[in-house]
Design a protein around this motif. Structure first.
Motif, PDB file in Angstrom:
ATOM      1  N   LEU A  63       0.829  -1.211   0.000  1.00 41.43           N
ATOM      2  CA  LEU A  63       0.000   0.000   0.000  1.00 41.43           C
ATOM      3  C   LEU A  63       0.861   1.257   0.000  1.00 41.43           C
ATOM      4  O   LEU A  63       0.556   2.227  -0.704  1.00 41.43           O
ATOM      5  CB  LEU A  63      -0.924   0.011   1.221  1.00 41.43           C
ATOM      6  CG  LEU A  63      -2.193  -0.818   1.133  1.00 41.43           C
ATOM      7  CD1 LEU A  63      -2.941  -0.754   2.461  1.00 41.43           C
ATOM      8  CD2 LEU A  63      -3.078  -0.335   0.005  1.00 41.43           C
ATOM      9  N   ASP A  64       1.930   1.252   0.795  1.00 45.70           N
ATOM     10  CA  ASP A  64       2.826   2.405   0.847  1.00 45.70           C
ATOM     11  C   ASP A  64       3.455   2.665  -0.526  1.00 45.70           C
ATOM     12  O   ASP A  64       3.487   3.810  -0.999  1.00 45.70           O
ATOM     13  CB  ASP A  64       3.913   2.166   1.898  1.00 45.70           C
ATOM     14  CG  ASP A  64       4.853   3.353   2.038  1.00 45.70           C
ATOM     15  OD1 ASP A  64       4.352   4.487   2.141  1.00 45.70           O
ATOM     16  OD2 ASP A  64       6.074   3.124   2.044  1.00 45.70           O
ATOM     17  N   ASN A  65       3.944   1.624  -1.180  1.00 48.34           N
ATOM     18  CA  ASN A  65       4.518   1.792  -2.515  1.00 48.34           C
ATOM     19  C   ASN A  65       3.485   2.272  -3.524  1.00 48.34           C
ATOM     20  O   ASN A  65       3.776   3.123  -4.370  1.00 48.34           O
ATOM     21  CB  ASN A  65       5.153   0.487  -2.992  1.00 48.34           C
ATOM     22  CG  ASN A  65       6.477   0.236  -2.317  1.00 48.34           C
ATOM     23  OD1 ASN A  65       7.151   1.173  -1.901  1.00 48.34           O
ATOM     24  ND2 ASN A  65       6.837  -1.020  -2.203  1.00 48.34           N
ATOM     25  N   PHE A  66       2.271   1.730  -3.459  1.00 50.59           N
ATOM     26  CA  PHE A  66       1.227   2.153  -4.385  1.00 50.59           C
ATOM     27  C   PHE A  66       0.908   3.633  -4.203  1.00 50.59           C
ATOM     28  O   PHE A  66       0.819   4.392  -5.171  1.00 50.59           O
ATOM     29  CB  PHE A  66      -0.047   1.309  -4.196  1.00 50.59           C
ATOM     30  CG  PHE A  66      -1.225   1.830  -4.944  1.00 50.59           C
ATOM     31  CD1 PHE A  66      -1.301   1.688  -6.332  1.00 50.59           C
ATOM     32  CD2 PHE A  66      -2.256   2.500  -4.288  1.00 50.59           C
ATOM     33  CE1 PHE A  66      -2.381   2.190  -7.029  1.00 50.59           C
ATOM     34  CE2 PHE A  66      -3.333   2.994  -4.973  1.00 50.59           C
ATOM     35  CZ  PHE A  66      -3.407   2.836  -6.350  1.00 50.59           C
ATOM     36  N   PHE A  67       0.724   4.072  -2.946  1.00 48.62           N
ATOM     37  CA  PHE A  67       0.387   5.478  -2.713  1.00 48.62           C
ATOM     38  C   PHE A  67       1.548   6.399  -3.055  1.00 48.62           C
ATOM     39  O   PHE A  67       1.339   7.525  -3.526  1.00 48.62           O
ATOM     40  CB  PHE A  67      -0.099   5.688  -1.281  1.00 48.62           C
ATOM     41  CG  PHE A  67      -1.496   5.189  -1.052  1.00 48.62           C
ATOM     42  CD1 PHE A  67      -2.556   5.692  -1.790  1.00 48.62           C
ATOM     43  CD2 PHE A  67      -1.757   4.208  -0.116  1.00 48.62           C
ATOM     44  CE1 PHE A  67      -3.856   5.239  -1.583  1.00 48.62           C
ATOM     45  CE2 PHE A  67      -3.031   3.739   0.095  1.00 48.62           C
ATOM     46  CZ  PHE A  67      -4.088   4.250  -0.650  1.00 48.62           C
ATOM     47  N   ASN A  68       2.789   5.963  -2.848  1.00 44.04           N
ATOM     48  CA  ASN A  68       3.942   6.760  -3.276  1.00 44.04           C
ATOM     49  C   ASN A  68       3.928   6.923  -4.794  1.00 44.04           C
ATOM     50  O   ASN A  68       4.182   8.012  -5.320  1.00 44.04           O
ATOM     51  CB  ASN A  68       5.245   6.105  -2.825  1.00 44.04           C
ATOM     52  CG  ASN A  68       5.582   6.423  -1.394  1.00 44.04           C
ATOM     53  OD1 ASN A  68       5.139   7.423  -0.836  1.00 44.04           O
ATOM     54  ND2 ASN A  68       6.360   5.546  -0.785  1.00 44.04           N
ATOM     55  N   TRP A  69       3.675   5.844  -5.518  1.00 47.24           N
ATOM     56  CA  TRP A  69       3.603   5.897  -6.970  1.00 47.24           C
ATOM     57  C   TRP A  69       2.442   6.796  -7.426  1.00 47.24           C
ATOM     58  O   TRP A  69       2.591   7.631  -8.303  1.00 47.24           O
ATOM     59  CB  TRP A  69       3.420   4.493  -7.545  1.00 47.24           C
ATOM     60  CG  TRP A  69       3.112   4.442  -9.007  1.00 47.24           C
ATOM     61  CD1 TRP A  69       3.994   4.598 -10.016  1.00 47.24           C
ATOM     62  CD2 TRP A  69       1.826   4.252  -9.582  1.00 47.24           C
ATOM     63  NE1 TRP A  69       3.335   4.512 -11.211  1.00 47.24           N
ATOM     64  CE2 TRP A  69       1.993   4.292 -10.974  1.00 47.24           C
ATOM     65  CE3 TRP A  69       0.554   4.057  -9.034  1.00 47.24           C
ATOM     66  CZ2 TRP A  69       0.918   4.149 -11.830  1.00 47.24           C
ATOM     67  CZ3 TRP A  69      -0.499   3.889  -9.915  1.00 47.24           C
ATOM     68  CH2 TRP A  69      -0.303   3.955 -11.292  1.00 47.24           C
ATOM     69  N   PHE A  70       1.276   6.659  -6.763  1.00 48.52           N
ATOM     70  CA  PHE A  70       0.080   7.417  -7.130  1.00 48.52           C
ATOM     71  C   PHE A  70       0.277   8.908  -6.882  1.00 48.52           C
ATOM     72  O   PHE A  70      -0.057   9.743  -7.724  1.00 48.52           O
ATOM     73  CB  PHE A  70      -1.124   6.877  -6.343  1.00 48.52           C
ATOM     74  CG  PHE A  70      -2.442   7.423  -6.791  1.00 48.52           C
ATOM     75  CD1 PHE A  70      -2.966   7.058  -8.033  1.00 48.52           C
ATOM     76  CD2 PHE A  70      -3.150   8.313  -6.001  1.00 48.52           C
ATOM     77  CE1 PHE A  70      -4.206   7.543  -8.439  1.00 48.52           C
ATOM     78  CE2 PHE A  70      -4.366   8.815  -6.407  1.00 48.52           C
ATOM     79  CZ  PHE A  70      -4.899   8.433  -7.640  1.00 48.52           C
ATOM     80  N   VAL A  71       0.846   9.265  -5.738  1.00 46.55           N
ATOM     81  CA  VAL A  71       1.102  10.680  -5.429  1.00 46.55           C
ATOM     82  C   VAL A  71       2.202  11.207  -6.338  1.00 46.55           C
ATOM     83  O   VAL A  71       2.154  12.362  -6.772  1.00 46.55           O
ATOM     84  CB  VAL A  71       1.468  10.853  -3.928  1.00 46.55           C
ATOM     85  CG1 VAL A  71       1.969  12.253  -3.625  1.00 46.55           C
ATOM     86  CG2 VAL A  71       0.281  10.529  -3.046  1.00 46.55           C
ATOM     87  N   GLY A  72       3.184  10.379  -6.685  1.00 43.80           N
ATOM     88  CA  GLY A  72       4.255  10.795  -7.576  1.00 43.80           C
ATOM     89  C   GLY A  72       3.749  11.148  -8.962  1.00 43.80           C
ATOM     90  O   GLY A  72       4.324  12.009  -9.643  1.00 43.80           O
ATOM     91  N   ILE A  73       2.682  10.511  -9.420  1.00 40.30           N
ATOM     92  CA  ILE A  73       2.106  10.835 -10.725  1.00 40.30           C
ATOM     93  C   ILE A  73       1.567  12.260 -10.721  1.00 40.30           C
ATOM     94  O   ILE A  73       1.793  13.030 -11.675  1.00 40.30           O
ATOM     95  CB  ILE A  73       0.981   9.825 -11.092  1.00 40.30           C
ATOM     96  CG1 ILE A  73       1.582   8.466 -11.416  1.00 40.30           C
ATOM     97  CG2 ILE A  73       0.159  10.332 -12.265  1.00 40.30           C
ATOM     98  CD1 ILE A  73       0.551   7.400 -11.629  1.00 40.30           C
ATOM     99  N   PHE A  74       0.881  12.660  -9.653  1.00 40.08           N
ATOM    100  CA  PHE A  74       0.287  13.997  -9.621  1.00 40.08           C
ATOM    101  C   PHE A  74       1.294  15.082  -9.312  1.00 40.08           C
ATOM    102  O   PHE A  74       1.171  16.210  -9.767  1.00 40.08           O
ATOM    103  CB  PHE A  74      -0.845  14.023  -8.574  1.00 40.08           C
ATOM    104  CG  PHE A  74      -2.052  13.249  -9.014  1.00 40.08           C
ATOM    105  CD1 PHE A  74      -2.823  13.664 -10.077  1.00 40.08           C
ATOM    106  CD2 PHE A  74      -2.411  12.086  -8.351  1.00 40.08           C
ATOM    107  CE1 PHE A  74      -3.931  12.960 -10.479  1.00 40.08           C
ATOM    108  CE2 PHE A  74      -3.518  11.371  -8.747  1.00 40.08           C
ATOM    109  CZ  PHE A  74      -4.290  11.803  -9.821  1.00 40.08           C
ATOM    110  N   ILE A  75       2.296  14.793  -8.529  1.00 39.94           N
ATOM    111  CA  ILE A  75       3.309  15.801  -8.189  1.00 39.94           C
ATOM    112  C   ILE A  75       4.333  15.927  -9.308  1.00 39.94           C
ATOM    113  O   ILE A  75       4.746  17.027  -9.663  1.00 39.94           O
ATOM    114  CB  ILE A  75       3.993  15.452  -6.851  1.00 39.94           C
ATOM    115  CG1 ILE A  75       2.986  15.546  -5.721  1.00 39.94           C
ATOM    116  CG2 ILE A  75       5.168  16.362  -6.580  1.00 39.94           C
ATOM    117  CD1 ILE A  75       3.528  15.149  -4.379  1.00 39.94           C
ATOM    118  N   GLY A  76       4.757  14.819  -9.872  1.00 42.92           N
ATOM    119  CA  GLY A  76       5.835  14.812 -10.856  1.00 42.92           C
ATOM    120  C   GLY A  76       5.363  15.055 -12.213  1.00 42.92           C
ATOM    121  O   GLY A  76       5.319  15.834 -13.039  1.00 42.92           O
TER     122      GLY A  76
END
Length: 161
Positions: free
Chosen positions: A148-161
Motif C-alpha cells: 500500500l505504501d509503494n502504491f500510494f507513493n507511486w500514485f502521489v508521484g504521478i500527480f506531483i511529478g
C-alpha cells in the motif's frame, strides 16, 4: 468438570470473604461480598485529605532534585536526593493505600490472582504453534502495508511529478 467449577467458585467466594474479613475459622458466614467497584465508589473526607496529601507529596518529590540542594547542604549528594524521592513516593503510595480506592485496588488484585489460577495455560507445543502463526500473520500484514505504501507513493508521484 462441574465439580471442579463448583470447587473454584467456593474458593473464590471464600477468598472474597477472607478479604472482607467475613470468614471465621469456626464457621463460614454467608455474607454479601463487596466488589471493588462498590468499595471505590464510597468515599469520605479522610479519602479526600489523603488524596490531596499524596498529590502534594508527589509534586514535592518532583521538585526535590531541583530545589532541595539550594536549601539543604546534604542534598548535594545524588544518593541523598534519590533516597528522599523514593521515600516520598513510598509515603504517597501508603497514603493512597489507606483510601477506599486503595482498598478497592487491593480487592481487585486479589480477584485477579484468583482468576489467574483459573486460567488454562497453553502447553509448549501450543505456544510454539501460536507463535509461528502470529509471526506469519505479522509478515503478511507487513507485506500488505508495504505494498500500500509503494502504491500510494507511486500514485502521489504521478500527480506531483
Amino acid at each position: 468438570m462441574s465439580n471442579n467449577q463448583d470447587n473454584l467458585e467456593t474458593k473464590l467466594s471464600d477468598a472474597k470473604a477472607v478479604a472482607g474479613g467475613m470468614l471465621s475459622k469456626d464457621k463460614h458466614i454467608s455474607a454479601v461480598n463487596t466488589s471493588a467497584v462498590e468499595v471505590a465508589k464510597t468515599g469520605s473526607i479522610k479519602d479526600l485529605i489523603l488524596w490531596l496529601f499524596a498529590a502534594a507529596v508527589l509534586i514535592s518529590a518532583t521538585l526535590v532534585n531541583q530545589y532541595l540542594p539550594g536549601y539543604w547542604q546534604p542534598a548535594n549528594d545524588v544518593w541523598v536526593r534519590i533516597s528522599i524521592i523514593v521515600a516520598l513516593i513510598v509515603f504517597a503510595l501508603v497514603c493512597l493505600a489507606l483510601t477506599h480506592q486503595g482498598r478497592a485496588f487491593k480487592i481487585l488484585l486479589k480477584d485477579a490472582a484468583v482468576e489467574l489460577r483459573r486460567v488454562t495455560w497453553p502447553g509448549k507445543d501450543e505456544t510454539f504453534q501460536y507463535t509461528w502463526q502470529v509471526i506469519v500473520v505479522i509478515g503478511i500484514a507487513g507485506l500488505f502495508v508495504w505494498l500500500l505504501d509503494n502504491f500510494f507513493n507511486w500514485f502521489v508521484g504521478i500527480f506531483i511529478g
